[in-house]
Design a protein around this motif. Structure first.
Motif, short mmCIF file in Angstrom:
data_model
loop_
_atom_site.label_atom_id
_atom_site.label_comp_id
_atom_site.label_asym_id
_atom_site.label_seq_id
_atom_site.Cartn_x
_atom_site.Cartn_y
_atom_site.Cartn_z
N SER A 40 0.85 -1.19 0.00
CA SER A 40 0.00 0.00 0.00
C SER A 40 0.88 1.25 0.00
O SER A 40 2.08 1.18 0.30
CB SER A 40 -0.89 0.00 1.24
N CYS A 114 -5.40 4.46 -1.87
CA CYS A 114 -4.11 4.30 -1.19
C CYS A 114 -3.84 2.89 -0.68
O CYS A 114 -2.69 2.54 -0.41
CB CYS A 114 -4.01 5.30 -0.05
N ASP A 115 -4.90 2.07 -0.55
CA ASP A 115 -4.68 0.72 -0.04
C ASP A 115 -4.42 -0.31 -1.14
O ASP A 115 -4.20 -1.48 -0.87
CB ASP A 115 -5.85 0.27 0.85
N ASN A 117 -2.12 -2.23 -3.71
CA ASN A 117 -0.71 -2.60 -3.63
C ASN A 117 0.01 -2.32 -4.95
O ASN A 117 -0.46 -2.75 -6.01
CB ASN A 117 -0.55 -4.07 -3.24
#
Length: 126
Positions: A40, A114-115, A117
């Protein structure tokens, strides 16, 4: 004696006395590394800090070109370079609630949650 010399070279290497550490690429008195394991955005920032670096911030065109080339070279065995986290005010890239990344194939700035990967690039002073 040998241990003392190893510690000396390790400390000097970390402090940048002899340039960039192995695996890091130099440019304009800074050292860069592409980290291929997707994480992340928050973990990318934290991982860079663990390396004594920060997630790369791209402002000027020369740095954009260098970082894009770094990613392309690091992913040369892959069929395509991969979208890679950077640390940039995401409003510059079009969103105030998402995180910025370099998008391929064109190397443009874009945003994503934002989370998600993605791999990332760290930078630190030489």
């Amino acid at each position: 004696m040998a241990f003392s010399l190893r510690v000396f070279f390790l400390v000097c290497g970390i402090s940048g006395v002899f340039g960039c550490l192995p695996g890091w690429k130099p440019s304009n008195s800074e050292c860069y590394i592409f980290e291929p394991i997707p994480v992340s955005h928050q973990d990318a920032k934290r991982n860079c800090e663990t390396l004594g670096a920060q997630l790369v911030t791209i402002i000027d065109p020369a740095k954009v070109d260098f970082v894009v080339d770094l990613i392309k070279n690091a992913t040369a065995n892959a069929s395509n370079p991969v979208d890679t986290w950077i640390d940039l005010n995401s409003q510059v890239c079009g969103s105030s609630v998402e995180c910025a990344y370099i998008e391929f194939p064109d190397g443009a700035c874009n945003t994503a949650k934002c989370d998600v990967n993605k791999p990332y690039v760290c930078v630190k002073p030489m």
